[in-house]
Design a protein around this motif. Structure first.
Motif, PDB file in Angstrom:
ATOM      1  N   TYR A   1       9.203  27.403 -11.152  1.00 34.45           N
ATOM      2  CA  TYR A   1      10.518  26.898 -10.791  1.00 34.45           C
ATOM      3  C   TYR A   1      10.860  25.673 -11.632  1.00 34.45           C
ATOM      4  CZ  TYR A   1      14.467  25.222  -8.042  1.00 34.45           C
ATOM      5  OH  TYR A   1      15.711  24.794  -7.651  1.00 34.45           O
ATOM      6  N   VAL A   2       9.882  24.788 -11.830  1.00 32.83           N
ATOM      7  CA  VAL A   2      10.098  23.612 -12.670  1.00 32.83           C
ATOM      8  C   VAL A   2      10.397  24.044 -14.097  1.00 32.83           C
ATOM      9  CG1 VAL A   2       9.030  21.539 -13.636  1.00 32.83           C
ATOM     10  CG2 VAL A   2       8.670  22.123 -11.232  1.00 32.83           C
ATOM     11  N   GLU A   3       9.660  25.029 -14.590  1.00 37.29           N
ATOM     12  CA  GLU A   3       9.921  25.522 -15.940  1.00 37.29           C
ATOM     13  C   GLU A   3      11.330  26.089 -16.040  1.00 37.29           C
ATOM     14  OE1 GLU A   3       8.228  29.279 -17.769  1.00 37.29           O
ATOM     15  OE2 GLU A   3       7.078  27.756 -18.854  1.00 37.29           O
TER      16      GLU A   3
ATOM     17  N   LEU B   1      14.049  16.384 -12.841  1.00 39.26           N
ATOM     18  CA  LEU B   1      13.051  16.460 -13.903  1.00 39.26           C
ATOM     19  C   LEU B   1      12.638  15.074 -14.376  1.00 39.26           C
ATOM     20  CD1 LEU B   1      14.459  19.457 -15.968  1.00 39.26           C
ATOM     21  CD2 LEU B   1      12.469  19.451 -14.448  1.00 39.26           C
ATOM     22  N   GLU B   2      13.599  14.154 -14.456  1.00 37.92           N
ATOM     23  CA  GLU B   2      13.262  12.781 -14.859  1.00 37.92           C
ATOM     24  C   GLU B   2      12.347  12.132 -13.822  1.00 37.92           C
ATOM     25  OE1 GLU B   2      16.961  10.806 -15.443  1.00 37.92           O
ATOM     26  OE2 GLU B   2      17.307  11.678 -17.437  1.00 37.92           O
ATOM     27  N   ALA B   3      12.639  12.365 -12.543  1.00 42.87           N
ATOM     28  CA  ALA B   3      11.788  11.811 -11.484  1.00 42.87           C
ATOM     29  C   ALA B   3      10.389  12.415 -11.541  1.00 42.87           C
ATOM     30  CB  ALA B   3      12.421  12.069 -10.115  1.00 42.87           C
ATOM     31  N   LEU B   4      10.308  13.712 -11.804  1.00 38.06           N
ATOM     32  CA  LEU B   4       9.008  14.372 -11.908  1.00 38.06           C
ATOM     33  C   LEU B   4       8.223  13.847 -13.099  1.00 38.06           C
ATOM     34  CD1 LEU B   4       7.068  16.559 -10.922  1.00 38.06           C
ATOM     35  CD2 LEU B   4       8.309  18.204 -12.339  1.00 38.06           C
TER      36      LEU B   4
ATOM     37  N   ARG C   1       2.986   8.162 -14.145  1.00 35.41           N
ATOM     38  CA  ARG C   1       2.235   7.184 -13.361  1.00 35.41           C
ATOM     39  C   ARG C   1       0.835   7.698 -13.060  1.00 35.41           C
ATOM     40  NH1 ARG C   1       7.056   5.647  -9.084  1.00 35.41           N
ATOM     41  NH2 ARG C   1       8.170   4.179 -10.435  1.00 35.41           N
ATOM     42  N   VAL C   2       0.742   8.952 -12.688  1.00 34.75           N
ATOM     43  CA  VAL C   2      -0.560   9.542 -12.385  1.00 34.75           C
ATOM     44  C   VAL C   2      -1.402   9.661 -13.647  1.00 34.75           C
ATOM     45  CG1 VAL C   2      -1.717  11.633 -11.556  1.00 34.75           C
ATOM     46  CG2 VAL C   2       0.316  10.789 -10.376  1.00 34.75           C
ATOM     47  N   ALA C   3      -0.743   9.937 -14.779  1.00 35.81           N
ATOM     48  CA  ALA C   3      -1.477  10.131 -16.034  1.00 35.81           C
ATOM     49  C   ALA C   3      -2.236   8.892 -16.452  1.00 35.81           C
ATOM     50  CB  ALA C   3      -0.509  10.543 -17.140  1.00 35.81           C
ATOM     51  N   SER C   4      -1.782   7.718 -16.015  1.00 36.33           N
ATOM     52  CA  SER C   4      -2.472   6.485 -16.394  1.00 36.33           C
ATOM     53  C   SER C   4      -3.882   6.437 -15.815  1.00 36.33           C
ATOM     54  CB  SER C   4      -1.674   5.263 -15.920  1.00 36.33           C
ATOM     55  OG  SER C   4      -1.577   5.235 -14.500  1.00 36.33           O
ATOM     56  N   PHE C   5      -4.173   7.273 -14.808  1.00 34.38           N
ATOM     57  CA  PHE C   5      -5.500   7.319 -14.217  1.00 34.38           C
ATOM     58  C   PHE C   5      -6.366   8.413 -14.839  1.00 34.38           C
ATOM     59  CE2 PHE C   5      -2.714   5.474 -11.016  1.00 34.38           C
ATOM     60  CZ  PHE C   5      -3.436   4.353 -10.622  1.00 34.38           C
TER      61      PHE C   5
ATOM     62  N   LYS D   1      11.726   3.782 -19.014  1.00 34.54           N
ATOM     63  CA  LYS D   1      10.838   4.511 -18.096  1.00 34.54           C
ATOM     64  C   LYS D   1       9.622   5.077 -18.813  1.00 34.54           C
ATOM     65  CE  LYS D   1      13.421   8.819 -18.674  1.00 34.54           C
ATOM     66  NZ  LYS D   1      14.223   9.855 -18.016  1.00 34.54           N
ATOM     67  N   LYS D   2       9.721   5.269 -20.142  1.00 37.16           N
ATOM     68  CA  LYS D   2       8.604   5.833 -20.899  1.00 37.16           C
ATOM     69  C   LYS D   2       7.460   4.846 -21.049  1.00 37.16           C
ATOM     70  CE  LYS D   2      10.458   9.858 -21.572  1.00 37.16           C
ATOM     71  NZ  LYS D   2       9.874  11.072 -20.961  1.00 37.16           N
ATOM     72  N   LEU D   3       7.713   3.563 -20.710  1.00 30.31           N
ATOM     73  CA  LEU D   3       6.637   2.577 -20.776  1.00 30.31           C
ATOM     74  C   LEU D   3       5.491   2.953 -19.849  1.00 30.31           C
ATOM     75  CD1 LEU D   3       8.705  -0.733 -20.772  1.00 30.31           C
ATOM     76  CD2 LEU D   3       7.257   0.087 -22.626  1.00 30.31           C
ATOM     77  N   GLN D   4       5.785   3.730 -18.815  1.00 28.26           N
ATOM     78  CA  GLN D   4       4.768   4.120 -17.857  1.00 28.26           C
ATOM     79  C   GLN D   4       3.941   5.303 -18.330  1.00 28.26           C
ATOM     80  OE1 GLN D   4       6.259   4.286 -13.733  1.00 28.26           O
ATOM     81  NE2 GLN D   4       8.194   3.502 -14.509  1.00 28.26           N
ATOM     82  N   ASP D   5       4.361   5.913 -19.420  1.00 26.79           N
ATOM     83  CA  ASP D   5       3.699   7.126 -19.882  1.00 26.79           C
ATOM     84  C   ASP D   5       2.635   6.762 -20.921  1.00 26.79           C
ATOM     85  OD1 ASP D   5       2.974   9.591 -20.924  1.00 26.79           O
ATOM     86  OD2 ASP D   5       4.981  10.423 -20.674  1.00 26.79           O
ATOM     87  N   PRO D   6       1.355   6.950 -20.602  1.00 22.97           N
ATOM     88  CA  PRO D   6       0.304   6.524 -21.540  1.00 22.97           C
ATOM     89  C   PRO D   6       0.343   7.269 -22.867  1.00 22.97           C
ATOM     90  CG  PRO D   6      -0.616   7.811 -19.730  1.00 22.97           C
ATOM     91  CD  PRO D   6       0.803   7.501 -19.357  1.00 22.97           C
ATOM     92  N   LYS D   7       0.781   8.516 -22.876  1.00 17.67           N
ATOM     93  CA  LYS D   7       0.775   9.244 -24.151  1.00 17.67           C
ATOM     94  C   LYS D   7       1.816   8.682 -25.122  1.00 17.67           C
ATOM     95  CE  LYS D   7       3.721  13.183 -22.703  1.00 17.67           C
ATOM     96  NZ  LYS D   7       3.830  12.887 -21.254  1.00 17.67           N
ATOM     97  N   ILE D   8       2.925   8.151 -24.584  1.00 21.56           N
ATOM     98  CA  ILE D   8       3.924   7.512 -25.441  1.00 21.56           C
ATOM     99  C   ILE D   8       3.358   6.222 -26.020  1.00 21.56           C
ATOM    100  CG2 ILE D   8       6.229   6.491 -25.544  1.00 21.56           C
ATOM    101  CD1 ILE D   8       6.273   9.492 -25.138  1.00 21.56           C
ATOM    102  N   ARG D   9       2.721   5.422 -25.180  1.00 24.72           N
ATOM    103  CA  ARG D   9       2.129   4.168 -25.658  1.00 24.72           C
ATOM    104  C   ARG D   9       1.060   4.448 -26.712  1.00 24.72           C
ATOM    105  NH1 ARG D   9       1.748   2.973 -20.101  1.00 24.72           N
ATOM    106  NH2 ARG D   9      -0.525   3.010 -20.236  1.00 24.72           N
TER     107      ARG D   9
END
Length: 304
Positions: free
Chosen positions: A3-5, A73-76, A82-86, A277-285
Motif C-alpha cells: 500500500y505504501v509503495e 509519505l513525508e511523515a513515514l 529517526r529509527v534508522a539512527s539506531f 527534516k533530512k537532518l534526521q536521516d543518517p544516510k543523508i548525513r
C-alpha cells in the motif's frame, strides 16, 4: 508495504506526469506502476486519474488525495529516519541532483565508494544545469556551484570555488586578448553564456581592486549545458566563465588560456542544500560527509 509503495507510485505519477516516468523513478516497470495505481484506486473506490491515449492527469479527487498522500509519505520517511539512527546498517534510497559538470566530475566518481561502504543504500542521481525544485521534484539533496536561492533549505557549504575566464589560443589570435574587464564588451568578443529559464548568469561579475564589477556581457549563442560552453570555447568560438576545476585539464594542456587573471570572476560556493527534516536521516548525513571529504581532496589541487 504494497500500500505504501502504491502511494509512492501515485505521488510520483502526479509529479512527473506519466506512469512510465513515475515508475522509472521508483525503478518499476510501467506495467507494475500501472498495477499499483489501479490497486490504489480499487482500494479507495474512486478514480484518481483521467486517462487518454496521450496523457494522464489527476482527477479533482486525485489532486486532493495527492496532498494528503504526500504528507503521509513525508511523515513515514521522517519516522523511518529517526529509527534508522539506531541501526548499524543505514539503508534506503538517496535521490541526488547536481549540475552536469559538478555531478560528472565531483560527485559521481565517489558514489561507488560510498555504496561499497554502505551496500544497503541506493544512490539515484539526476544531473541538470537547470535549477531544480527539490521538494517538487522529489529530491533529497542538491549539490550546486553558486549561491542557492531557497532559504527554506538547510545549506552545507563544502568549499569555495574559484572561477576563471578562458578562451582558446585560436580565438585569442583571431579576436584579440582582453587586457581589462571592459574589453569583454567589445563588439568582436563573443561571451559564452549559461542560460535557461530564470538563469542567474545574465551578468558576469569580476573582482577588481575597487570592488565587484558587474558587466552585461553579450554572446551570439548560449546553452543550458555547461559542458557545451566548454566545448565551444575549445573550438575557438568564444570566452567562457567556468569553475576552475571544470576546465583545469584544458588550462594545464594549453587548450584553453586564462584571461584577465588579475580581475577574475567572483568565486562561487560549492555546497549542497536539503530539507531541514533530512537532518534526521543518517544516510543523508553520511553521504554529504563522504562527498565533502572526497571533493575537497579533488578541488584543492585545482586551486580551490
Amino acid at each position: 508495504m504494497s500500500y505504501v509503495e502504491s502511494l509512492r507510485v501515485f505521488v510520483r505519477v502526479v509529479e512527473l506526469g506519466s506512469i512510465t516516468s513515475g515508475g522509472r523513478d521508483l525503478r518499476l516497470t510501467p506495467a507494475v506502476a500501472s498495477k499499483r495505481v489501479k490497486e490504489l484506486e480499487q482500494h479507495l473506490g474512486v478514480r484518481l486519474f483521467n486517462r487518454t491515449t496521450r496523457s494522464i492527469t489527476p482527477t479533482e479527487v486525485g489532486r486532493l488525495f495527492y496532498d494528503d498522500a504526500r504528507q503521509v509519505l513525508e511523515a513515514l520517511d521522517t519516522a523511518e529516519a529517526r529509527v534508522a539512527s539506531f541501526s548499524k546498517s543505514p539503508h534506503g534510497a538517496i535521490r541526488v541532483t547536481a549540475p552536469l559538470g559538478v555531478g560528472r566530475r565531483i560527485v559521481a566518481p565517489f558514489v561507488p565508494d560510498f555504496t561499497d561502504l554502505y551496500p544497503d543504500i541506493e544512490v539515484r542521481m539526476r544531473l541538470s544545469d537547470r535549477r531544480v525544485d527539490i521538494l517538487a521534484d522529489g529530491q533529497d539533496l542538491a549539490f550546486f556551484v553558486g549561491a542557492p536561492q531557497d532559504s527554506n533549505m538547510k545549506l552545507r557549504k563544502i568549499a569555495d570555488c574559484d572561477r576563471v575566464l578562458c578562451a582558446s589560443p585560436d580565438y585569442l589570435a583571431a579576436f584579440g586578448t582582453p587586457h581589462q574587464p571592459e574589453d569583454l564588451l567589445a563588439r568582436q568578443h563573443n561571451c559564452l553564456l549559461l542560460r535557461y529559464p530564470r538563469s542567474p548568469e545574465y551578468f558576469w561579475t569580476l573582482t577588481t581592486a575597487s570592488g565587484p564589477l558587474k558587466l552585461e556581457v553579450r554572446g551570439r549563442f548560449d546553452a543550458d549545458d555547461g559542458d557545451v560552453l566548454t566545448d565551444w570555447a575549445l573550438a575557438g568560438k568564444g570566452i567562457a566563465n567556468k569553475p576552475r576545476f571544470d576546465v583545469a585539464p584544458h588550462l594545464a594542456s594549453g587548450a584553453l588560456v586564462e584571461i584577465l587573471p588579475n580581475t577574475p570572476p567572483l568565486p562561487s560556493i560549492f555546497g549542497c542544500v536539503y530539507p531541514h527534516k533530512k537532518l534526521q536521516d543518517p544516510k543523508i548525513r553520511l553521504f554529504v560527509e563522504h562527498i565533502a571529504a572526497k571533493s575537497r581532496a579533488v578541488l584543492r589541487p585545482a586551486g580551490l
